[in-house]
Design an enzyme around this catalytic site. Structure first.
Site, PDB file in Angstrom:
ATOM      1  CB  THR A  55      30.090  34.113  44.217  1.00 46.94           C
ATOM      2  OG1 THR A  55      29.284  33.055  43.688  1.00 46.94           O
ATOM      3  CG2 THR A  55      29.392  34.726  45.421  1.00 46.94           C
TER       4      THR A  55
ATOM      5  CB  ILE B 177      36.520  35.034  44.599  1.00 47.08           C
ATOM      6  CG1 ILE B 177      36.272  33.747  45.393  1.00 47.08           C
ATOM      7  CG2 ILE B 177      36.295  36.269  45.476  1.00 47.08           C
ATOM      8  CD1 ILE B 177      34.870  33.619  45.988  1.00 47.08           C
ATOM      9  CE  LYS B 178      31.642  39.729  38.721  1.00 46.83           C
ATOM     10  NZ  LYS B 178      30.315  40.009  38.120  1.00 46.83           N
ATOM     11  CG  LEU B 179      38.091  40.073  44.726  1.00 44.19           C
ATOM     12  CD1 LEU B 179      39.504  39.520  44.728  1.00 44.19           C
ATOM     13  CD2 LEU B 179      37.724  40.585  46.112  1.00 44.19           C
TER      14      LEU B 179
END
Length: 316
Positions: free
Chosen positions: A94, A130-132
């Site tokens: 996400t 967690i997508k960054l």
């Protein structure tokens, strides 16, 4: 055996989609989402109950209209992620709002909020990535989050400097892009005839994979952003590959034998001193393609994030 099953012998297959029906059909291990996919999924009939739940949640939380819109956007991404996790045994990625890509503190805060929203629905952080964006700030945010046990997926990765900095930061997973690198070079000088092993996107991922394995970094390499099945097959053996449903279908229909192309190195090399921020910025800046595509990717995701928020605002 079809090519999809053949590929799964060497590589963990991940669905690059927010469409639950497609995900169920191809039985991937994991799934990745982004603002563009969430925006597309929000219009699907199957997601309307999740959409309504999102709006009810935002209204209940209260606050200013802007706060409600942001809360609704975060909640929708998590609701869709929770639904996807019912159909994959592994993890869902996400994404943090791309507009925060140059603010380390805000990236960390948003990541913690997303994890908390998942935990409220009984989803442990071990099932979330967690997508960054792979900016310096995003990489440093991920380094901090990894120490808290929040695993990260660093996306919009186009340069070797980005990959190296991520590995040195102890990032769980990186998503080097193949198709967008191919696009950049092909627009300037058409790659004709096309040879997958010479595709600049394929070459980039191969270099990153070999470097990380040779230097014994634990970071998972997940090739992303494919335009052709040939690109996927040229990277068979990569730790993971995240693939659109269109290309998953092509692989599913083909029965040509899949050969392993990437394998972990048996050699071990001493890890160099980590890149400093000035070194990272200089090395990344030397790659014109990477500079263009990182900036463009952040802008595109920001536009889709804004479109999603406009859609939610109209319903609040």
């Amino acid at each position: 055996m079809n090519q999809l099953e053949g590929l799964k012998q060497f590589t963990t297959v991940v669905a690059d989609s927010g469409d639950i029906e497609s995900i169920r059909h191809y039985t991937p291990q994991d799934a990745t989402t982004n603002p563009s996919l969430i925006l597309k999924a929000a219009s699907l009939t199957a997601y309307q109950p999740l959409f309504e739940d999102t709006l009810a949640y935002a209204r209940k939380q209260g606050g200013t209209r802007e706060t409600q819109i942001i809360n609704a956007s975060d909640k929708l991404a998590v609701n869709i992620g929770v639904e996807i996790l019912k159909s994959v045994p592994g993890r869902v990625s996400t994404e943090v709002d791309a507009r925060l890509s140059f603010d380390r503190g805000m990236c960390v805060a948003k990541a913690r909020k997303l994890v908390a929203l998942y935990q409220e629905q009984g989803i442990d952080k071990s099932r979330i990535l967690i997508k960054l964006a792979s900016t310096w700030e995003g990489i440093k945010a991920a380094e901090e989050l990894e120490k808290e046990g929040i695993n990260c997926n660093l996306t919009l990765l186009f340069s070797f400097a980005q990959a190296r900095a991520c590995a040195e930061a102890g990032v769980y997973l990186i998503s080097p892009f193949v198709g967008r690198i191919y696009d950049w070079y092909n627009q300037r000088k058409p790659l004709d005839p096309y040879v997958a092993d010479e595709d600049p996107g394929v070459v980039s991922v191969r270099k990153i994979y070999d470097y990380c394995k040779q230097h014994r970094y634990q970071t998972v390499i997940m090739g992303a952003s494919f335009r052709k099945v040939e690109q996927i097959l040229a990277l068979a053996g990569c730790d993971r590959l995240t693939i659109s449903t269109t290309l998953l279908e092509e692989l599913h229909k083909a029965d040509t034998r899949v050969e392993r192309k990437l394998s972990p190195s048996t050699e071990g090399f001493h890890q160099p001193a980590p890149l400093s921020e000035p070194e990272f910025r200089w090395e990344h800046n030397q790659d014109a393609m990477a500079v263009d595509k990182l900036a463009e990717g952040i802008r595109q995701f920001a536009v889709d994030q804004q479109s999603l928020e406009d859609l939610l605002a109209a319903k609040l």
